[in-house]
Structures are given as structure tokens and as C-alpha cells.
Design an enzyme around this catalytic site. Structure first.
Site, short mmCIF file in Angstrom:
data_model
loop_
_atom_site.label_atom_id
_atom_site.label_comp_id
_atom_site.label_asym_id
_atom_site.label_seq_id
_atom_site.Cartn_x
_atom_site.Cartn_y
_atom_site.Cartn_z
CB CYS A 289 45.77 31.63 36.54
SG CYS A 289 47.19 32.52 37.14
NE ARG A 318 51.91 35.26 44.07
CZ ARG A 318 52.01 35.93 42.92
NH1 ARG A 318 53.10 36.63 42.68
NH2 ARG A 318 51.04 35.89 42.04
CD GLN A 336 48.09 38.56 41.45
OE1 GLN A 336 47.33 37.62 41.42
NE2 GLN A 336 49.25 38.57 40.81
CG ASP A 338 45.03 38.10 38.27
OD1 ASP A 338 45.54 38.40 37.19
OD2 ASP A 338 45.27 37.04 38.88
CG HIS A 340 43.36 34.87 34.19
ND1 HIS A 340 43.07 35.12 35.51
CD2 HIS A 340 44.70 34.62 34.14
CE1 HIS A 340 44.19 35.02 36.22
NE2 HIS A 340 45.19 34.72 35.43
CE LYS A 424 57.89 39.19 31.69
NZ LYS A 424 58.05 39.41 33.12
CG HIS A 470 48.34 34.99 33.13
ND1 HIS A 470 47.95 34.24 34.20
CD2 HIS A 470 48.94 34.14 32.27
CE1 HIS A 470 48.31 32.99 34.01
NE2 HIS A 470 48.91 32.90 32.84
ZN LIG Z 1 47.13 34.57 35.98
#
Ligand SMILES: [Zn+2]
Ligand SMILES: [Zn+2]
Length: 598
Positions: A289, A318, A336, A338, A340, A424, A470
Site C-alpha cells: 500500500c 512478513r 499478493q 494486490d 489499491h 471489509k 485495498h
Molecule cells: Zn493495501
């Protein structure tokens, strides 16, 4: 069905909620196991024994190690104690009495737990000769536990309070169900799950590995696994580009200042890989992000630029405790899928709506037809502990609900399950043997736009804050691959299979024609292999079956002369001979349609 339960104060209640009943039943069974262990192995000290999602465990401290052969003995002793119908007798005693008692018994772990507990009195339970410190409740007596409803399953190492710096303990796992039938169906699902274990199949199908030398939780994608990954990523990239996303790429390392602004440095520090170089501190990204936000902030944005949808196959690291790592499903490094989204408040509903379409389209494309949707919102009694204004939360929740309603979706409302920075939607797919997997997520964020002071110029010429979402469709490529392997038991749909076709020449003199077939298939983009080993036909076919190759093309004299191939598919067996070109046309159609099977 209900369960008669006794509380610490002696009161008795019928518990009718099935999950509450199951938890109490399992926890009571863990005490029963502790009683059996104490009587079989005098001098064993007790840790804790909670119910968990698939059963229960008890942590023991004992100088000798438990061995596999002890498990059936423990089970047998548990059944004897069931026969005796011992009561779980509660009593309330003072803290000092409890400390004195457990100290005399040499139960130093219990003493530690009791000392940490606030209040002057506490509750203990007597089960036969064993007194345990526990708040309860428990079933009324051991006779209430059906002798065929539990199983003592495994031994593992553990640490006191789960902390590696503490004393080592031995953990015995078991499971229990309210009825013997429930246990039976659980065990058969477990058996089925074992056959589908992605770690086992990953090895057998040569898809991925984890290297002791490199460290735990890090996935090495082999060529065949990578073929599947590339198909998955290409599919997604193409699909989201069509839907107005822009692919971006962001660095894997950034100064700690970025993570201080984002808040991760303070709240997520324990999970981050942090290192020093040139007297400066850097962080390996645990999330994408803040990177996408840098791109947003790289220039002045106007409402005409919005919505902006930045997507990245972003690899993040992580730190996770080694005890929780599990194959591809729980790792330390992962990629990910991912994205945004930055938009105005007016655009939120449309964005959510097309996101939900995308989520369902993607899941269906991979052959997942069953799923559960959860809407996570604030805990109604703790509204002040969340970021964002009342208006933010109303707008966000309203948009999520309206979008789901418009699509006639069903969802479960999860009070108090929202993250502190916004509500979410989570989509959990149900796999071939009924297990739920959390993959897709769509999340509002009310904190990052503020922390990074994101702005755009509205039609009114004023500066406004955009809404930020996200979203991940697969979650991570690693986890998704693990789920795919288990769902399909390694037998991937044709469009995803690492090897779609294996060409098998009958004799050596057919190898030349076999090679021609292979190169023609390869030209058309089919993933194909030639099995030119000097093995018997039956062996080669069986082996292609165990490798879960969707199509085998057998070629001999007849095929070589007529430009044909004898087709065998993994699902229905022999299809008979056909011209190579018509086979190619057919498989191309299956691949383009993303068919699971012919
Ligand atoms: Zn994010
Ligand atoms: Zn208890």
C-alpha cells in the site's frame, strides 16, 4: 441436541448452541485426557488444555518423552475413566489456598497461572484424583463423553505460553465431537485431505519446494509450478487491465520513514524484516500500500484522474513464528495480487460493484462455484476505538451492502470483525471437500489517506481527500496455488495444467513422428512433453495418470502414416484416433474457455 454443563459456582445449564456445546465438550475431553495421562505417567506436570478449531490439546511437562505407542494407552485409560462416570466437581477457593495446594503438588506452571490471575478467589475442578485450576464450564461428568467420540491423535513439542524463550513442553493433540458419527465423518474428511495435501502433491508433481538451507516459509517455485503461476498471473493481468486497472511495480525495500508515516513501523514492527545499511534503517516491504500511495502522490491529482486503480503482483515478506508456517498456505515470503483503488465518494458504489463482479468472475474461472461472503463491521459498543468518522463508516458500509444487494448476494454480518481502519468484505470459497478458504478481500481504509495526506482537486476547485480501498482477489499467489492443488487433488483444469499433453510413441521407430507432434503442439502454445523412455506402454500411461496430465497422445505406425494421434484423456479414457489438427483445435478451445475438463 443439548449438553448439560456445570459452571464453577455449581450452577447447571443446558447448552443448546452447537458450537458452544462442542467447545465445552472438547475442553472437558482435554481434562479427561490430562487425568488419563496423570494416572498413567505419575510425575507429569500440567500446563494448559484448551479446545481448538479441530479438537483440543493439553501441554505437559515431563522429563521423558511421550511416544506414539502411548497414544492408544491414553485413549484406553480415558475410556476407563468415562466408564467410572467421574464428576467434574467445581469448587471456589482462595487464591492463597490454590497457590499452597498446587505448590505442594509441584505444579509450578499452574502456580504461575494462578499468581497472574486477579481477584481473591478462583475456581478449581476435581476430576477423580486430579484437581485442576480452571474457570470451566465442563460437562457434568465423564459419563457424558461418548467413548467413541474422541481420538488422541498426535504428540508435538511446544513452549510454555507458546513462547520460544520459555520452558519446552510436550503437547498432546486430540479431537472430539458431540457424536461418534461426527467424529467418523471428520476422520474421513481428514483422510481425504491427506491425499490432497499440497505439500505431498507439490513434491510428487515437482511443483515447488522449501529449502532447509534457505530457511522456513520461503517457497521455491519449480518450472512446473511456475508454469501454473504464469498462467494464473497472465489471466489476472489481462482481466484487470480490461477492467481499467494499471499495473505498477514498487521497490521491495524502503527507508523506515515511509513505514513510520504509514504506521507499520509502530504497529507491525514484530512482523517486519528491518536492517541497517549506511547508518540508515530500511524495511523489506510487508505490504504494497505505501508504495502505491507514493505513485498516487507523485503528482497533483484532479477528480478527472479518478478512479485510479493500481495493481501489482507485489512480493512481500512478513515474519511469522516458525510454528505456524505451513507449506504454501502460511509462509514468510509471498506475492499478493494486490491493488489499491483511489476514488471520490461518489464513485465508491460503482467501484465496489465492479470489484464484486471481478471477484466472482475470477473465482468461477478457477472452478470455484461455492463461496461464503462475510461483511465485517465495527463492534457496536466500541465505535470510538476505530479510525474514521461516523460518516466514513456509514458511507462505506452502505456502499458494501448496496452493491451486494444489487447482485442478490447473501452474506453474513460479522460484528466487531472489521479492522480498525475500515469495514471489509471477505469471500471464502468452499473447496471440493467442503473446507472454507479465505481468499478475496475488499477493504476500506480511513487511515492511510490521512497519514499520507492524499488529496485531489474537486470540480469545485477545492482540495479533497480520496477514498482508498485495498483489494486482493487470490490473496497471495502462494496460498492460492496451495488451495488449487488441494481443491483439484493436483489434477489441474486443462487450461492450468503444467503439462497439458504427453506424447507417447509406441516403439522407438515412432519417436521421430512423436517429436513432430510435440513441435506442432508447442507452436500452438500447448504445454507438451514427449515420453521417449524405453518403458512399456502400460507403465508410461500409468505414469502420465499419476502426473495428472489431462491428455495422452499415443502414436504408432498407423498414426504416423495418417498424421493422426490416438487420444486418451485423464477423465474418460480412450477417445480413439483423430487427426492431429482437429485435436489441436479442440484443446485450444478448451484452453480458451478455461474448461475444467472436456
Ligand atoms: Zn493495501
Ligand atoms: Zn477446564
Amino acid at each position: 441436541m443439548s449438553l448439560k454443563v456445570r459452571y464453577a459456582d455449581g450452577s447447571i445449564r443446558e447448552v443448546t448452541d452447537p458450537s458452544e456445546a462442542l467447545e465445552i465438550y472438547r475442553h472437558s475431553t482435554s481434562h479427561l485426557m490430562a487425568a488419563a495421562v496423570s494416572s498413567l505417567f505419575p510425575g507429569t506436570h500440567l500446563g494448559i488444555g484448551p479446545a481448538i478449531s479441530d479438537g483440543f490439546f493439553y501441554d505437559f511437562q515431563r522429563d521423558e518423552s511421550f511416544v506414539e505407542d502411548d497414544l492408544p494407552r491414553i485413549e484406553e485409560r480415558m475410556r476407563e475413566l468415562v466408564q467410572k462416570d467421574l464428576q467434574y466437581e467445581p469448587s471456589i477457593i482462595t487464591k492463597q489456598e490454590a497457590i499452597d495446594y498446587f505448590s505442594r503438588q509441584g505444579e509450578h506452571l499452574k502456580v504461575e497461572l494462578i499468581q497472574e490471575k486477579a481477584g481473591e478467589t478462583l475456581s478449581c475442578y476435581r476430576l477423580g484424583d486430579l484437581i485442576d485450576f480452571c474457570t470451566g464450564p465442563h460437562v457434568y461428568s465423564t459419563g457424558r463423553i461418548h467413548p467413541e467420540s474422541f481420538q488422541v491423535s498426535s504428540i508435538a513439542g511446544s513452549y510454555w505460553k507458546g513462547d520460544e524463550r520459555n520452558q519446552r513442553l510436550q503437547r498432546i493433540h486430540g479431537t472430539a465431537f458431540l457424536t461418534p458419527e461426527d467424529l467418523k465423518s471428520y476422520l474421513s474428511q481428514l483422510e481425504e485431505a491427506k491425499k490432497r495435501d499440497h505439500r505431498k502433491l507439490g513434491r510428487e508433481l515437482d511443483l515447488f519446494s522449501i529449502s532447509e538451507e534457505a530457511g522456513p516459509g520461503l517457497i521455491f517455485w519449480h518450472p512446473k509450478g511456475t508454469r501454473v503461476r504464469v498462467v494464473v498471473e497472465d489471466f489476472l493481468r489481462q482481466e484487470i487491465t480490461r477492467r481499467g486497472y494499471e499495473m505498477v511495480a514498487t521497490p521491495h525495500v524502503a527507508r523506515n520513514t515511509l513505514w513510520k508515516t504509514s504506521g507499520h513501523y509502530d504497529y507491525y514492527r514484530d512482523n517486519m524484516y528491518v536492517f541497517n545499511i549506511d547508518d540508515e534503517e530500511f524495511v523489506i516491504k510487508p505490504m504494497n500500500c505505501p508504495g502505491h500511495i507514493q505513485i498516487y502522490k507523485s503528482r497533483l491529482r484532479s477528480y478527472r484522474d479518478l478512479p485510479l486503480r493500481f495493481a501489482e503482483f507485489g512480493t512481500v515478506y512478513r515474519y511469522e513464528k516458525s510454528g505456524v508456517l505451513h507449506g504454501m498456505l502460511r509462509v514468510r515470503g509471498f506475492t499478493q495480487d494486490d491493488a489499491h483503488l483511489f476514488c471520490t465518494r461518489e464513485q465508491v458504489l460503482d467501484e465496489i460493484s465492479s470489484l464484486l463482479d471481478l471477484v466472482l468472475f475470477v473465482l468461477r474461472s478457477f472452478g470455484f462455484d461455492q463461496y461464503k461472503i462475510e461483511l465485517s463491521v465495527r463492534a457496536p459498543d466500541k465505535k470510538e476505538s476505530y479510525a474514521g468518522t461516523e460518516e466514513d463508516w456509514e458511507m462505506a458500509e452502505g456502499a458494501l451492502i448496496e452493491a451486494m444487494r444489487a447482485k442478490a448476494m447473501e452474506w453474513t454480518r460479522m460484528e466487531g470483525e472489521a479492522v480498525f481502519y475500515g469495514p471489509k468484505i471477505d469471500v471464502k470459497l468452499i473447496d471440493a471437500i467442503g473446507r472454507p478458504w479465505q481468499l478475496s478481500t475488499v477493504q476500506f481504509d480511513f487511515t492511510l489517506p490521512k497519514r499520507f495526506d492524499l488529496r485531489y482537486i474537486g470540480p469545485d476547485g477545492q482540495s479533497h481527500q480520496p477514498v482508498m480501498l485495498h483489494r486482493a482477489l487470490l490473496g497471495s499467489v502462494e496460498r492460492f496455488m496451495g488451495v488449487l492443488i488441494e481443491h483439484y487433488a493436483g489434477a489441474f483444469p486443462i487450461w492450468l495444467a503444467p503439462v497439458q499433453v504427453r506424447v507417447i510413441p509406441i516403439a522407438e521407430r515412432h519417436q521421430e513422428y512423436g517429436r513432430q507432434v510435440v513441435s506442432r503442439l508447442r507452436e500452438t502454445g500447448v504445454r507438451v512433453e514427449l515420453d521417449d523412455r524405453n518403458e512399456k506402454m502400460g507403465f508410461k500411461i500409468r505414469e502420465a495418470q499419476t502426473q495428472k496430465v489431462p491428455y495422452m497422445l499415443v502414436v504408432g505406425d498407423k498414426e504416423a502414416q495418417s498424421g493422426q494421434v490416438a487420444v486418451r484423456n485423464r477423465f474418460e479414457g480412450d477417445e480413439g484416433p483423430q487427426p492431429l489438427e482437429s485435436f489441436i483445435e479442440k484443446i485450444r478451445e478448451f484452453i480458451e474457455a478455461r474448461s475444467v475438463r472436456p
